[in-house]
Design a protein around this motif. Structure first.
Motif, PDB file in Angstrom:
ATOM      1  N   LEU A 156      -1.883   5.972  -3.918  1.00 36.35           N
ATOM      2  CA  LEU A 156      -1.145   4.495  -3.867  1.00 36.35           C
ATOM      3  C   LEU A 156      -2.226   2.934  -4.497  1.00 36.35           C
ATOM      4  O   LEU A 156      -3.080   3.226  -3.990  1.00 36.35           O
ATOM      5  N   ARG A 186       3.448  -1.677   1.044  1.00 37.62           N
ATOM      6  CA  ARG A 186       2.474  -0.703   1.985  1.00 37.62           C
ATOM      7  C   ARG A 186       3.115  -0.508   2.736  1.00 37.62           C
ATOM      8  O   ARG A 186       2.207   1.414   2.718  1.00 37.62           O
ATOM      9  N   PHE A 232      -5.785   6.440  -1.899  1.00 36.17           N
ATOM     10  CA  PHE A 232      -5.836   4.983  -1.860  1.00 36.17           C
ATOM     11  C   PHE A 232      -6.771   4.696  -2.841  1.00 36.17           C
ATOM     12  O   PHE A 232      -7.604   4.949  -2.708  1.00 36.17           O
TER      13      PHE A 232
END
Length: 600
Positions: free
Chosen positions: A253, A269, A291
């Motif tokens: 992400l 998120r 992340f």
């Protein structure tokens, strides 16, 4: 024995005479003989006949011209005939042919009107081939006028009349229609087959990975073995079962840690993680998450080298438009990427391995065009906010509206609120009306009491503007004697306020909105709002987008392999479109007495 035979015979003769007497004025008639394939000979023969025989031959000639691709001749022949007193068979034949010609001219409403003639009450008395032809025309007309559910019902009804090849084609058309229906759909108690189709569609559109969908599809087939789709799967679902699942092992992400719109980033998120943890807690297999901070990444080359080193299967992000645009300039990406925005550059060649998803106003403009078309509108004027955003939305609406067959009468880019009355007055040509009244008064040399009238070549208004500006449009239209014009708009008009006093000026405007803000019951939504109360407001759109991003991620293989497949999310019904851009179909709403009311 002979004596026993006489009575039934006499009785039969009496009954036959009685039947003739009672039905002589109720004959259905016969269909034209269409076996002759020579148009000139058919027309020559028609010219030598009179009355009913001539009419029959001219109908056959019109049909032959249509089959040979000469729609103008077919239409001319039909319009030359007086069928006011024709028997039902001839009327059904002629109106079905006229409906097919109307569909070719993109006039589905005219086709439906032709197919609603009282003669069609006796369609079932005609040969099966004519029944199928008429019902096929009706199904197409319903579909092309946006009435998808009635079109599904028509195709289900006609399925029993079809032979093997035609039945297969009808099955594919039925699935195509069902897969485009906006859920939920109400079915009647006796519509077992329709309920089966709807259950199949919900299963394909719902949450879950490809493996889970394949399992559910096999279970559905076993439980519904008598359903037409279980006996012969639509090609798309056959491909679904044949796909070799490629489950995601690692997903990264990529979002910024510091951004001027950090609340939006956080909502994305948190929505994503909420859907992820929901899937994990329900027993679904979920990927490992990594992340990355887009504030700290270097060049795209450096980013993708790191992703490959980390063995990432899918990158979700970036969110920043300028970064998405940079990625879209590449020919291909080494790691599949689901960007959370749309690139500015529109090239004819899509970047390989790049998918784009966002809350696009252009999608909403195209939806508004489809909704207005389905509602019978044909002539549009466009009001959009001045600037780049307005130009993009106007272009999306205009392109799709004209593709549907609609006419774009005019477009206006709205400036400052103080200019609105003058802009709308010019658009609606009120001054022309006033000048005509003045000229008439001067000619008659008398005072005339008249009310200015708007132009009459406009059916509706498409509006794309922020709420503060949009709130002034409806009252101004009313003041300009155009309060009868329907207004269709994007979700930009929704201020998210609960103050009904501020919302009354938006009453009656039909606009798009994400299901998140329209549907009251959803376990994931309720859980998110409990934790982040701001999600109950317009910020909820971005929580919904985050949740749908995870849903798209796990279904990306399916959506790519089967381009017509969609998935139902909290931002709408989603599918991959051109250049791998995710396209959405949302819900619809109106403000009524200052309160948001969902529309079917």
């Amino acid at each position: 024995m002979l004596q026993h035979l006489r009575l039934p015979l006499a009785l039969g003769l009496l009954l036959g005479l009685a039947a003739c007497a009672s039905t002589s004025g109720d004959s259905i008639g016969s269909l034209p003989d269409t076996r002759n394939a020579d148009l000139d000979k058919t027309l020559t023969a028609a010219g030598k006949k009179k009355g009913d025989e001539a009419t029959s031959l001219y109908l056959a000639a019109a049909d032959l011209a249509w089959q040979q691709g000469d729609s103008l001749k077919a239409r001319s022949l039909l319009e030359s005939l007086n069928l006011d007193h024709a028997l039902p068979a001839r009327k059904i034949f002629a109106n079905t042919l006229s409906a097919e010609l109307a569909l070719a001219r993109k006039q589905p409403e005219m086709a439906l009107q032709l197919l609603q003639d009282p003669a069609f009450d006796r369609l079932a008395e005609l040969p099966v081939a004519q029944q199928v032809r008429s019902q096929e025309a009706r199904a197409r007309a319903l579909e092309e006028s946006g009435q998808l559910l009635p079109a599904v019902r028509e195709r289900i009804y006609m399925a029993g009349l079809l032979d093997q090849q035609a039945a297969g084609n009808n099955l594919e058309s039925t699935w195509s229609l069902v897969s485009r229906l906006q859920m939920p759909v109400d079915s009647r108690a006796n519509e077992t087959e329709l309920r089966g189709w709807l259950a199949l569609s919900r299963m394909v559109r719902g949450n879950g990975s490809l493996v889970e969908k394949q399992l559910k599809l096999r279970e559905w087939i076993a439980a519904n073995s008598l359903h037409p789709a279980a006996r012969q799967l639509p090609a798309e679902l056959d491909k679904l079962l044949a796909l070799q699942p490629q489950p995601l092992q690692r997903v990264a992400l990529l979002l910024p840690s510091h951004d001027r719109n950090q609340k939006v980033v956080n909502a994305l998120r948190n929505g994503f993680l909420a859907r992820y943890y929901e899937a994990r807690e329900s027993g679904q297999t979920v990927p490992e998450l990594l992340f990355y901070d887009s504030n700290q990444t270097g060049s795209p080359e450096e980013l993708y080298r790191q992703l490959q080193q980390d063995q990432v299967d899918l990158l979700i992000g970036p969110w920043e438009k300028e970064l998405v645009t940079r990625l879209a300039e590449q020919a291909s990406l080494p790691v599949a990427t689901l960007a959370l925005n749309y690139a500015d550059n529109h090239t004819s060649q899509a970047t390989s391995n790049l998918y784009q998803f966002g809350l696009s106003a252009e999608d909403e403009a195209r939806m508004a065009a489809e909704r207005a078309w389905a509602d019978g509108m044909r002539n549009a004027v466009v009001l959009v906010q001045a600037g780049d955003w307005g130009r993009r939305v106007q272009a999306a609406f205009a392109g799709h509206w004209q593709q549907l067959g609609g006419t774009l009468v005019d477009s206006v880019y709205l400036g400052q609120p103080v200019e609105l009355a003058q802009q709308l007055g010019s658009l609606l040509r009120l001054r022309d009306s006033e000048e005509r009244s003045k000229k008439l008064a001067d000619t008659l040399q008398t005072r005339i009491h008249s009310q200015p009238g708007r132009r009459r070549d406009v059916d509706f208004v498409f509006l794309a503007a922020p709420s503060q500006l949009a709130r002034q449009v409806r009252p101004t239209l009313i003041f300009q004697y155009a309060g009868d014009l329907p207004v269709y708009a994007t979700s930009a008009i929704n201020p998210g306020s609960q103050d009904s006093a501020l919302l009354h000026d938006l009453d009656g405007i039909t606009f798009t909105e994400v299901p998140w803000l329209l549907n009251t019951s959803d376990p994931l939504k309720d859980g998110i709002i409990n934790r982040w109360p701001e999600a109950a407001s317009l910020m909820g759109r971005f929580y919904a987008m985050g949740a749908d991003t995870y849903q798209l991620a796990v279904q990306l293989q399916l959506l790519q392999a089967l381009p017509n497949t969609s998935t139902e999310g909290l931002t709408g019904q989603m599918q991959l479109g051109k250049q791998n851009r995710v396209e959405r179909h949302t819900g619809w709403a109106q403000f009524v007495d200052g309160k948001l009311e969902p529309l079917p």
